[in-house]
Each structure stands twice: as C-alpha cells, then as structure tokens.
Design a protein around this motif. Structure first.
Motif, PDB file in Angstrom:
ATOM      1  N   LEU A 188     -37.764  -0.260 106.836  1.00 39.43           N
ATOM      2  CA  LEU A 188     -39.178  -0.361 107.195  1.00 39.43           C
ATOM      3  C   LEU A 188     -39.414  -1.543 108.118  1.00 39.43           C
ATOM      4  N   GLN A 209     -45.801  -1.193 105.819  1.00 37.07           N
ATOM      5  CA  GLN A 209     -46.452   0.005 105.286  1.00 37.07           C
ATOM      6  C   GLN A 209     -45.429   1.131 105.222  1.00 37.07           C
ATOM      7  N   ALA A 210     -45.249   1.689 104.016  1.00 30.08           N
ATOM      8  CA  ALA A 210     -44.242   2.743 103.840  1.00 30.08           C
ATOM      9  C   ALA A 210     -44.841   4.104 104.167  1.00 30.08           C
ATOM     10  N   ARG A 211     -44.050   4.943 104.838  1.00 35.29           N
ATOM     11  CA  ARG A 211     -44.504   6.311 105.126  1.00 35.29           C
ATOM     12  C   ARG A 211     -43.837   7.316 104.188  1.00 35.29           C
ATOM     13  N   ASP A 212     -42.722   6.918 103.607  1.00 34.10           N
ATOM     14  CA  ASP A 212     -42.076   7.806 102.638  1.00 34.10           C
ATOM     15  C   ASP A 212     -41.478   6.971 101.512  1.00 34.10           C
ATOM     16  N   SER A 223     -37.961   5.039 102.054  1.00 31.58           N
ATOM     17  CA  SER A 223     -37.904   3.767 102.791  1.00 31.58           C
ATOM     18  C   SER A 223     -38.603   2.660 102.006  1.00 31.58           C
ATOM     19  N   ASP A 234     -46.592  -1.714 101.221  1.00 33.45           N
ATOM     20  CA  ASP A 234     -47.833  -0.964 101.002  1.00 33.45           C
ATOM     21  C   ASP A 234     -47.478   0.504 100.788  1.00 33.45           C
ATOM     22  N   THR A 265     -49.715   2.825  99.802  1.00 34.19           N
ATOM     23  CA  THR A 265     -50.930   3.648  99.714  1.00 34.19           C
ATOM     24  C   THR A 265     -50.903   4.889 100.620  1.00 34.19           C
ATOM     25  N   GLN A 266     -49.985   4.913 101.611  1.00 30.59           N
ATOM     26  CA  GLN A 266     -49.940   6.084 102.490  1.00 30.59           C
ATOM     27  C   GLN A 266     -48.977   7.156 101.975  1.00 30.59           C
ATOM     28  N   LEU A 267     -48.313   6.908 100.866  1.00 31.61           N
ATOM     29  CA  LEU A 267     -47.403   7.928 100.324  1.00 31.61           C
ATOM     30  C   LEU A 267     -48.229   9.071  99.728  1.00 31.61           C
TER      31      LEU A 267
END
Ligand SMILES: Cc1cc2nc3c(=O)[nH]c(=O)nc-3n(C[C@H](O)[C@H](O)[C@H](O)COP(=O)(O)OP(=O)(O)OC[C@H]3O[C@@H](n4cnc5c(N)ncnc54)[C@H](O)[C@@H]3O)c2cc1C
Ligand code: FES
Ligand code: FES
Lengths: 204, 327
Positions: free
Chosen positions: A44, B8-11, B14, B50, B52-54
């Motif tokens: 990330l 910020q994590a997207r998945d 990761s 973060d 929150t976007q998962l």
C-alpha cells in the motif's frame, strides 16, 4: 514511504534465505509466512507523517490543504480554514460541540481524521444560512433562547438539523434522547428542546 | 498525538500485508476509539491503515440468519428492519450506546475491538498492566467504582465497554476473521479473553487479523430478547451493569435461555449459572429470581464497586421478567 511492490523475485530470494538468515534471527517460519502473504499483493502506498495534500469540500467549496495525517477535521476547520464556528469542547467525543455533517450525517469532527473525509460533503454551522436568511433551526434557537453562553450551540444546531432529517423527533422524550450527544454545560436544555420541537412542527 | 503514516486500503489483502510488514501498524475504521486513544498517548501506531473503503459494509439475510459486515455502522445496524425484528436485543444495545453522532462513525468490528474505558488505562501517568505490563494495576486499591466484579485477575480488573458485544453474546453471534491462514470463524464467546497474567491481550486475534463480518444465527430466543442498561445518566453513558436476556418460552416452560452481562467483567460476560437455572423450568417470577441470584455467583467487589453485585441481581431479574412477559 513504502511505495512499490514486493516482487515474486524478491520473495523467492527471501524464501531461499532461511538457513543463512536463521543465524541473524530473521528466518522464523512466521516471517517467511509474512513475506509469502506480502508477495502476492502490492504494498500500500502510504503518506505522511509529514504534510500531505488533502482536499476538503466544506459548505460547497473545495479547499486544498497540506496537512499531516494526524490533523483532525475539527483542527483543519478551525486552524487551517478559519471556520471557528465548529467548537472544541472535550476533543474526545464526549460533548458534541464539534458536531458537523459529513454527507448529511452528523459526526464528531474531533474524532475524525481530515484525510479520511476527502471527497465527502462537509457542512458546518457557517454553511447553514442562505446569505442573510438564517436556517429555520438557527432562527428557532434565537426565538426560543436555546442557549446561554452559546459555546455548544453550533453543535446543537447541526445535530438538530440532522435529527429532523432522520425523522426521529416525534415527541419531547425522543428529542431529548436523540439530542443526547450534545452536552450543554449551561443547562439550556428546556429551550433547546423547545426550539427543536418548534421546527419539527410540534407544540411545546 | 504521535505522528504516523496513513494508507487507504482498497482490498483486504493489501491492508493485511501492510500490517504484517509493520508490528506497530493499526487498522482504522470509524476512528472513535483509536483516534481518542492516540490523543491520550495510549496508542502510538506508526501507520494507520484506513479500511473504510473495503466492501464490508453490507447487512444481509442468509439462510440461517443475518450477516453483518465488519464495517457496517452502528446506526445502520440498529436501523435495519431484520435486526430490529429478529434480534431486538442487538438493536436496543446499539441505540443505548454512545451518541447518534458516534454511532454514525463507529463500526461493528471496531466496537468489538474497543479498549477499556478504565481511567488508569487511559492515563499514561498511571500504573496499568494492560497499557504498560509489569507496572501494576492502580484500580485494585484505587478508584474502582466502575471496575469488574468477576473475571478479573491480580493484574487487571477493568471492564469491557461494549454494549453490542453483550447483546451479541446472548444471540450466539459468530465472528468471521480473515487471517494469514485464510478465513476462520470464532464464536463471540471465545473472541475476547480474560486478563489472567497477560492483560495486554484482549482477544484471540493475531496482529493483522481482519474482522470481516459478524454472523447472527436466527432463533426463537433471539427474537424474544431484551437489553437493559443501567448507568449514571439516562443516555450517552457507559453501563454500570447491563443485561442481555433471550428466552424461548413454550407451553409455559423455558426451552432456551441466554443471559449475558456487561459492565461486570474484563470481557462481555455470559452468565452460564443463570441460564442453567432457567432451562426447562416454568417461566415464573420464582424461576427468574433464582436465576438472578445465580448470575451473581462467584462475584467479588473491590470496595467501591460492591454495589454492582446487588445491581446485577436486580437487573437480571428485571430483564428476565421483561422477556418472560410477566412484567
Ligand atoms: C464518548 C464515547 C462514548 C461511548 N459510549 C459507548 C457506549 O455507551 N457503548 C458502547 O458499546 N460503546 C461506546 N463507545 C465506544 C464506541 O462504540 C467505539 O469507540 C466504536 O464502536 C469503535 O468503532 P470504530 O469503528 O470507531 O473503531 P476504531 O477506533 O476505528 O478502531 C478500534 C480498534 O479496532 C480495530 N479494528 C477496527 N476495525 C477492525 C476490523 N474490521 N478488524 C480488526 N480490527 C479492527 C482498530 O485497529 C482499533 O484498534 C463510546 C465511545 C465514545 C468516544
Ligand atoms: S469536542 Fe468533539 S465531542 Fe467534544
Ligand atoms: S449554552 Fe453554554 S454550553 Fe450550552
């Protein structure tokens, strides 16, 4: 900053190392498992701890800031954007003075990191009036004398605006319960409840 | 607050890799607990991931009940019609938690992971074995009105602060966790661990494990459930004592019973002795009074919190009368 990828190649190199690495204490099965987990996914990209670009959309206007990730929405509003209508009471989520709307929902700005509310619509007390025309909730707080020192008032008003949108303000008890996230140290509660109920169309 | 890096994590993969690579990294969801503790200097993460976007926000009916995503907001779960109808104890516990503002931020996963509100834990100038192992527990001989009457140890007598966890215990909730070895499930009753000699360890999660969902199995008892929270003020306050009660009564007899307590132990507390005193018995005032007495078995005060034992007995009795429909 950890930008980039743990490549399969780097992982294989690491995986081949345990016998050598064991001597220096980094070849535990656990670390290998970690490396394996990391191998298949991109690392990330991280920002900070120094200032980073953060865009905040406040009261319909976009503001480009350079702030550290640790800056709360409350401090960004007050210290960087000079929007001091939002108050800092406790700074730990226990008073509601910092209440603002994020995408229409009421939240405590003191426990919100500014970097986490980018691309969201933030409404503060400065954004409620339409020019010189007060928002009905602001007018009701004036008409009902819903404050004494006024410190909690911006948070009370934002909370009350959200409460009406949530359609929970059905009677006095529900107004009191659903306004409980806003403490008034002056104890102006009876008049605050009257103001909220008047906008909700309830006789007091 | 200490300086930290932010990602910020997207998945999920990761996000988990970022934690695996850094023992001082933490997830942030609603932030209502971790940001607060960072301001106090109790938590000092090097990196906040973060999450929150998962895509973990859904509240979905399944063949066996309801599955609540770990990132579902407390307010959204409380409002969901399936929760209000089939698990009233959960909706009631959520609506009795924190404030409307905080419930709009806080997530279900974060709620289960929240740390104790013990004033000694929150104050870095005080002795606390949980925050600084080996320094002692200032509460045992200090101001302990809010502290545990069961489940504590010589190392720690804090109470667990979550209302939701107490309610979830009474409906046999199951926590879904994604870890290094893939997905696993943990019954909520085994999720939190007692302090013993390692009060710094609070759950069975390993560093980097991600809660993905909480599963609520449907049952007749869950549909007939109730949350009673006793506190110093009527709203926006943690429990002194709380009771989650779920009963299935058929033909006047108790076919299934769950009694869970909050505010009394370092973990949400299941009152097995009270349940045993209910099962198979007639749903009468006498049965409920005996179960309420059983709920206090083994409880021990530290002076200022002695009142909690009496309060447990009375609160359990009242909650049972409510679900037993005799009050
Ligand atoms: C003034 C105040 C009053 C309150 N009153 C109550 C009350 O009456 N009853 C009650 O129950 N609670 C109460 N709370 C606590 C509140 O409910 C919790 O702070 C909240 O639920 C935490 O959720 P969050 O999403 O904000 O967590 P965060 O602060 O984002 O995270 C908390 C912890 O959980 C970890 N975490 C978060 N999500 C995950 C995940 N999916 N997997 C693994 N780890 C995760 C984080 O790394 C962090 O360590 C109160 C809080 C405040 C500030
Ligand atoms: S300043 Fe945010 S709740 Fe008090
Ligand atoms: S008017 Fe003074 S705190 Fe509310």
């Amino acid at each position: 900053m950890d930008v980039g990828k743990v490549t399969r190649r780097r992982f294989l190199v690491r995986a081949a190392l345990p016998t050598i690495a064991a001597g220096v204490g980094i070849g535990s099965p656990r670390l290998c498992a970690l490396a394996q987990a990391a191998a298949s996914v991109s690392v990330l990209p991280a920002s900070g701890p120094g200032p980073m670009p953060v865009t905040l959309n406040v009261n319909g206007r976009a503001h480009e800031l350079r702030i550290e990730p640790r800056v709360t929405l409350l401090d960004a509003l007050r210290e960087r954007l000079a929007l001091t209508g939002t108050k800092k009471g406790c700074d730990q989520g226990t008073c509601g003075a910092c209440t603002v709307l994020v995408d229409g929902r009421r939240v405590n700005a003191c426990l919100t990191l500014a970097v986490m509310v980018q691309r969201k619509a933030i409404t503060t007390i400065e954004g409620l009036a339409d020019g010189d025309q007060l928002h009905p909730m602001q007018a009701a707080f004036l008409a009902h004398d819903g404050f004494q020192c006024g410190y909690c008032t911006p948070g009370q008003i934002l909370s009350a605006v959200a409460l009406l949108a949530e359609k929970r303000a059905t009677d006095e008890a529900s107004v009191r319960e659903w306004m409980s996230g806003n403490i008034c140290r002056c104890g102006a509660y009876p008049n605050i409840v009257a103001a909220v109920r008047s906008v909700a169309g309830q006789p007091s | 607050m200490n300086a930290f890096r932010y990602a910020q994590a997207r998945d999920a993969a990761s996000a988990m890799a970022a934690l695996a690579a850094d023992p001082r990294a933490r997830y942030i969801a609603g932030g209502t607990n971790v940001v607060d503790l960072m301001k106090e200097g109790v938590e000092r993460p090097s990196l906040l991931v973060d999450i929150t976007q998962l895509p973990l926000r859904g509240i979905d009916r399944t063949a066996t009940g309801v599955r609540v995503g770990a990132l579902a907001l407390m307010s959204d779960v409380a409002d969901h019609p399936a929760i209000a109808r089939d698990y009233p104890v959960v909706a009631q516990a959520l609506l009795a938690s924190a404030s409307p503002q905080l419930r709009n931020m806080a997530t279900i996963g974060g709620n289960l992971m929240q740390r104790t509100r013990c004033a000694y834990f929150r104050d870095v100038s005080q002795h606390c074995n949980k925050r600084a192992p080996g320094t002692g527990c200032a509460a045992i001989s200090g101001v302990n009105r809010r502290h545990a009457v069961v489940g504590g140890s010589e190392q720690c007598i804090c109470t667990h602060a979550s209302d939701l966890a107490v309610a979830l215990l009474s409906v046999d909730a199951i926590v879904h966790v994604r870890g290094r070895a893939g997905e696993r499930t943990v019954p909520l009753e085994r999720f939190h661990v007692l302090p013993g000699s390692t009060p710094q360890r609070e759950t069975v999660l390993e560093h980097g494990d991600l809660i993905t969902a909480v599963e609520l199995p449907a049952s007749a008892a869950a549909r007939n459930s109730y949350y009673l929270k006793v506190r110093d003020r009527a709203s926006y306050e943690f429990a002194l004592v709380s009771v989650a009660a779920a009963l299935n009564v058929a033909g006047g007899r108790i076919r299934a019973a769950r009694v869970a307590l909050g505010g009394v132990a370092p973990t949400p507390w299941r009152a097995h002795a009270a349940e045993a005193a209910l099962l198979g018995r007639p749903a009468t005032g006498g049965t409920f009074a005996a179960a309420a007495e059983a709920a206090t078995r083994g409880m021990k005060g530290y002076g200022q919190n002695d009142f909690k034992i009496v309060l447990v007995r009375r609160a359990v009795n009242r909650a049972l009368q409510h679900v037993g429909a005799i009050a």
